[in-house]
Design a protein around this motif. Structure first.
Motif, PDB file in Angstrom:
ATOM      1  N   VAL A 194       0.896  -1.099   0.152  1.00 15.75           N
ATOM      2  CA  VAL A 194      -0.028   0.034  -0.043  1.00 15.75           C
ATOM      3  C   VAL A 194       0.776   1.259  -0.003  1.00 15.75           C
ATOM      4  O   VAL A 194       0.657   2.327  -0.695  1.00 15.75           O
ATOM      5  N   LEU A 195       1.966   1.187   0.767  1.00  8.61           N
ATOM      6  CA  LEU A 195       2.707   2.550   1.011  1.00  8.61           C
ATOM      7  C   LEU A 195       3.389   2.589  -0.240  1.00  8.61           C
ATOM      8  O   LEU A 195       3.817   3.735  -0.838  1.00  8.61           O
ATOM      9  N   HIS A 196       3.960   1.391  -1.004  1.00  7.01           N
ATOM     10  CA  HIS A 196       4.637   1.809  -2.357  1.00  7.01           C
ATOM     11  C   HIS A 196       3.786   2.454  -3.221  1.00  7.01           C
ATOM     12  O   HIS A 196       4.400   3.216  -4.294  1.00  7.01           O
ATOM     13  N   ILE A 197       2.373   1.962  -3.378  1.00  6.01           N
ATOM     14  CA  ILE A 197       1.305   2.740  -4.280  1.00  6.01           C
ATOM     15  C   ILE A 197       1.563   4.273  -3.991  1.00  6.01           C
ATOM     16  O   ILE A 197       1.630   5.006  -4.660  1.00  6.01           O
ATOM     17  N   TYR A 198       1.564   4.584  -2.753  1.00  4.59           N
ATOM     18  CA  TYR A 198       1.342   6.100  -2.342  1.00  4.59           C
ATOM     19  C   TYR A 198       2.551   6.516  -2.659  1.00  4.59           C
ATOM     20  O   TYR A 198       2.847   7.709  -3.387  1.00  4.59           O
ATOM     21  N   PHE A 199       3.885   6.051  -1.992  1.00  6.65           N
ATOM     22  CA  PHE A 199       5.124   6.801  -2.055  1.00  6.65           C
ATOM     23  C   PHE A 199       5.673   6.797  -3.524  1.00  6.65           C
ATOM     24  O   PHE A 199       6.422   7.949  -3.953  1.00  6.65           O
ATOM     25  N   ASP A 200       5.604   5.801  -4.134  1.00  5.68           N
ATOM     26  CA  ASP A 200       6.166   5.423  -5.370  1.00  5.68           C
ATOM     27  C   ASP A 200       5.590   6.082  -6.608  1.00  5.68           C
ATOM     28  O   ASP A 200       5.816   6.659  -7.278  1.00  5.68           O
ATOM     29  N   VAL A 201       4.376   5.433  -6.649  1.00  8.06           N
ATOM     30  CA  VAL A 201       3.583   5.508  -7.908  1.00  8.06           C
ATOM     31  C   VAL A 201       2.966   6.833  -7.890  1.00  8.06           C
ATOM     32  O   VAL A 201       2.949   7.825  -8.455  1.00  8.06           O
ATOM     33  N   PHE A 202       2.230   7.158  -6.674  1.00  4.37           N
ATOM     34  CA  PHE A 202       1.383   8.444  -6.475  1.00  4.37           C
ATOM     35  C   PHE A 202       2.372   9.762  -6.412  1.00  4.37           C
ATOM     36  O   PHE A 202       2.282  10.324  -7.512  1.00  4.37           O
ATOM     37  N   ALA A 203       3.074   9.568  -5.296  1.00  2.20           N
ATOM     38  CA  ALA A 203       3.953  10.889  -5.230  1.00  2.20           C
ATOM     39  C   ALA A 203       4.963  10.930  -6.336  1.00  2.20           C
ATOM     40  O   ALA A 203       5.189  12.231  -6.568  1.00  2.20           O
ATOM     41  N   GLY A 204       5.466   9.728  -6.831  1.00  3.91           N
ATOM     42  CA  GLY A 204       6.457   9.716  -7.767  1.00  3.91           C
ATOM     43  C   GLY A 204       5.955  10.530  -8.949  1.00  3.91           C
ATOM     44  O   GLY A 204       6.498  11.428  -9.561  1.00  3.91           O
ATOM     45  N   PHE A 205       4.689   9.969  -9.273  1.00  3.88           N
ATOM     46  CA  PHE A 205       3.891  10.727 -10.533  1.00  3.88           C
ATOM     47  C   PHE A 205       3.732  12.073 -10.538  1.00  3.88           C
ATOM     48  O   PHE A 205       3.867  13.258 -11.212  1.00  3.88           O
ATOM     49  N   LEU A 206       3.169  12.575  -9.285  1.00  3.30           N
ATOM     50  CA  LEU A 206       2.808  13.831  -8.990  1.00  3.30           C
ATOM     51  C   LEU A 206       3.996  14.786  -8.830  1.00  3.30           C
ATOM     52  O   LEU A 206       3.796  15.899  -9.543  1.00  3.30           O
ATOM     53  N   GLN A 207       5.234  14.282  -8.466  1.00  4.23           N
ATOM     54  CA  GLN A 207       6.091  15.275  -8.297  1.00  4.23           C
ATOM     55  C   GLN A 207       6.963  15.632  -9.598  1.00  4.23           C
ATOM     56  O   GLN A 207       7.311  16.405  -9.929  1.00  4.23           O
ATOM     57  N   THR A 208       6.927  14.237 -10.493  1.00  5.58           N
ATOM     58  CA  THR A 208       7.376  14.411 -11.865  1.00  5.58           C
ATOM     59  C   THR A 208       6.539  15.554 -12.486  1.00  5.58           C
ATOM     60  O   THR A 208       6.942  16.275 -13.212  1.00  5.58           O
ATOM     61  N   PHE A 209       5.211  15.363 -12.490  1.00  5.29           N
ATOM     62  CA  PHE A 209       4.177  16.288 -13.058  1.00  5.29           C
ATOM     63  C   PHE A 209       4.371  17.757 -12.573  1.00  5.29           C
ATOM     64  O   PHE A 209       4.708  18.652 -13.421  1.00  5.29           O
ATOM     65  N   ILE A 210       4.558  17.876 -11.249  1.00  7.99           N
ATOM     66  CA  ILE A 210       4.867  19.172 -10.639  1.00  7.99           C
ATOM     67  C   ILE A 210       6.114  19.826 -11.360  1.00  7.99           C
ATOM     68  O   ILE A 210       6.197  21.146 -11.439  1.00  7.99           O
ATOM     69  N   PHE A 211       7.153  18.843 -11.131  1.00 10.22           N
ATOM     70  CA  PHE A 211       8.447  19.517 -11.642  1.00 10.22           C
ATOM     71  C   PHE A 211       8.357  20.224 -13.015  1.00 10.22           C
ATOM     72  O   PHE A 211       8.860  21.258 -13.231  1.00 10.22           O
ATOM     73  N   VAL A 212       7.745  19.312 -13.991  1.00  7.93           N
ATOM     74  CA  VAL A 212       7.816  19.850 -15.297  1.00  7.93           C
ATOM     75  C   VAL A 212       6.854  20.885 -15.369  1.00  7.93           C
ATOM     76  O   VAL A 212       7.265  21.839 -16.138  1.00  7.93           O
ATOM     77  N   MET A 213       5.668  20.912 -14.649  1.00  5.19           N
ATOM     78  CA  MET A 213       4.807  21.972 -14.944  1.00  5.19           C
ATOM     79  C   MET A 213       5.316  23.382 -14.312  1.00  5.19           C
ATOM     80  O   MET A 213       5.228  24.297 -15.033  1.00  5.19           O
ATOM     81  N   LEU A 214       6.067  23.343 -13.243  1.00  6.08           N
ATOM     82  CA  LEU A 214       6.703  24.377 -12.633  1.00  6.08           C
ATOM     83  C   LEU A 214       7.714  24.761 -13.491  1.00  6.08           C
ATOM     84  O   LEU A 214       7.752  26.074 -13.641  1.00  6.08           O
ATOM     85  N   SER A 215       8.552  24.223 -14.199  1.00  5.77           N
ATOM     86  CA  SER A 215       9.688  24.489 -15.093  1.00  5.77           C
ATOM     87  C   SER A 215       8.810  25.389 -16.193  1.00  5.77           C
ATOM     88  O   SER A 215       9.577  26.340 -16.503  1.00  5.77           O
ATOM     89  N   MET A 216       7.681  24.798 -16.678  1.00  2.00           N
ATOM     90  CA  MET A 216       7.115  25.395 -17.800  1.00  2.00           C
ATOM     91  C   MET A 216       6.701  26.701 -17.403  1.00  2.00           C
ATOM     92  O   MET A 216       6.755  27.726 -18.272  1.00  2.00           O
ATOM     93  N   ALA A 217       5.941  26.681 -16.052  1.00  2.00           N
ATOM     94  CA  ALA A 217       5.509  28.015 -15.580  1.00  2.00           C
ATOM     95  C   ALA A 217       6.681  29.087 -15.629  1.00  2.00           C
ATOM     96  O   ALA A 217       6.342  30.427 -15.919  1.00  2.00           O
ATOM     97  N   PHE A 218       7.850  28.754 -14.836  1.00  2.00           N
ATOM     98  CA  PHE A 218       8.772  29.572 -14.518  1.00  2.00           C
ATOM     99  C   PHE A 218       9.275  30.006 -15.825  1.00  2.00           C
ATOM    100  O   PHE A 218       9.660  31.538 -16.059  1.00  2.00           O
ATOM    101  N   ILE A 219       9.471  29.363 -17.067  1.00  3.32           N
ATOM    102  CA  ILE A 219      10.038  29.963 -18.226  1.00  3.32           C
ATOM    103  C   ILE A 219       9.035  30.550 -18.984  1.00  3.32           C
ATOM    104  O   ILE A 219       9.457  31.698 -19.463  1.00  3.32           O
ATOM    105  N   GLY A 220       7.722  30.166 -18.935  1.00  4.96           N
ATOM    106  CA  GLY A 220       6.717  31.064 -19.643  1.00  4.96           C
ATOM    107  C   GLY A 220       6.426  32.423 -19.031  1.00  4.96           C
ATOM    108  O   GLY A 220       6.131  33.478 -19.497  1.00  4.96           O
TER     109      GLY A 220
END
Lengths: 227, 91
Positions: A194-220
């Motif tokens: 259960v914890l792997h689903i939260y920490f690796d899959v959910f948080a991993g995907f969310l943080q990837t998304f956030i990193f890319v989205m924030l990079s785009m927002a800062f460049i924009g």
């Protein structure tokens, strides 16, 4: 800054250095990505104008959704950034998910995330100077010239917060997982899954998304409206 | 010299207390993210067709609110696993 990871001492010629877990896991992630890219490139020759195979549909969906993601955040003129951000997205996502296979995620090392954040930092200021010219330097004197030092500090804080966010999230997750694995066997039966689903899959995907989205927002942010 | 407490142990114990105290920073992001999620739910209730945009805006805001908590976490981790203070204890 890779807390609690092991390393192999290596000696080549007169130089001795430490081959950390982060470096080796990064090589694995890179190898997987390169093999995937080569396989897709070979299959690309068989692609048709109208998709026939499920594989082509899948690849086109991924690439198109990434392109429209960039387009929505940065505008139509900067769609070419999709090429760069797709690479960053794939690398960070695969790094975060590698924790599922028992690897130590390469993103749980400040060196990896700082390198990624520094590329964003360079891109922000390069695109700022490239598109706005003089207006880029004028932006530091706004709203009043008195605030110049504060503006510079806030620019320098961008890569720090970008890298620490990804690093802290992934390292925190992997430390908690490490603590859970020291518990008695009965607890280890179901809880880690259960914890792997939260920490690796959910948080991993969310943080990837956030990193890319924030990079785009800062460049924009640095690109003037009328460009 | 005789110490009442071993200096090394004292620094380690204080570092552990410091790491725990640093995690008080988790309160702020908790409140902030809860607020963002609540407002996001409100916005979806009002305009269900704009769900995708609201979702990504909310995630962005929540991630920015999380940053201060992550700073606290990084300091706690440094105190626990890469303590810079222990090296300064005189032998």
């Amino acid at each position: 800054m890779d807390f609690g990871s092991s390393f192999i001492p290596v000696q080549i010629g007169g130089f001795s250095f430490r081959l950390t877990e982060t470096i080796m896991d990064t090589w694995v992630v890179m190898a997987v990505l390169i093999i995937l890219a080569i396989v897709v490139r070979i299959k690309l020759n068989k692609f048709t104008e109208v998709p026939e195979s499920g594989f082509q549909n899948f690849i086109e969906t991924i690439v198109e959704s990434m392109d429209s993601f960039v387009e929505g955040n940065m505008g139509k003129k900067f769609k070419y950034f999709g090429n760069w951000f797709f690479g960053v997205f794939a690398f960070i996502l695969l790094s975060n998910l590698s924790g599922l296979l028992g690897f130590r995620p390469p993103t749980a090392d400040l060196a990896t995330t700082a390198a990624l954040a520094l590329t964003t930092f360079v891109l922000i200021h390069f695109m700022g100077i490239f598109t706005a010219g003089k207006g880029y330097f004028k932006g530091y004197l706004e709203p009043i010239p008195f605030l110049l030092p504060l503006n510079i500090i806030s620019e320098l804080a961008t890569p720090v917060s970008l890298s620490f966010r990804l690093f802290g999230n992934i390292l925190g997750g992997s430390i908690i997982m490490g603590l859970i694995y020291t518990l008695p066997v009965i607890v280890k039966l179901l809880v880690p899954a259960v914890l792997h689903i939260y920490f690796d899959v959910f948080a991993g995907f969310l943080q990837t998304f956030i990193f890319v989205m924030l990079s785009m927002a800062f460049i924009g942010d640095k690109i003037p409206e009328e460009y | 010299m005789n110490y009442l407490i071993e200096p090394h142990a004292f620094v380690l114990g204080c570092s552990a207390i410091g790491a725990g105290t640093a995690m008080i920073a988790g309160i702020g992001p908790g409140v902030g993210q809860g607020f963002a999620a609540g407002k996001g739910a409100e916005a979806v209730g009002r305009q269900p067709e704009a769900r995708g945009t609201i979702m990504s805006t909310m995630l962005l805001g929540a991630a920015v609110a999380e940053t201060t908590g992550i700073y606290g976490l990084v300091i706690a981790i440094i105190l626990l696993f890469a303590n810079p203070l222990v090296g300064q204890v005189p032998n």
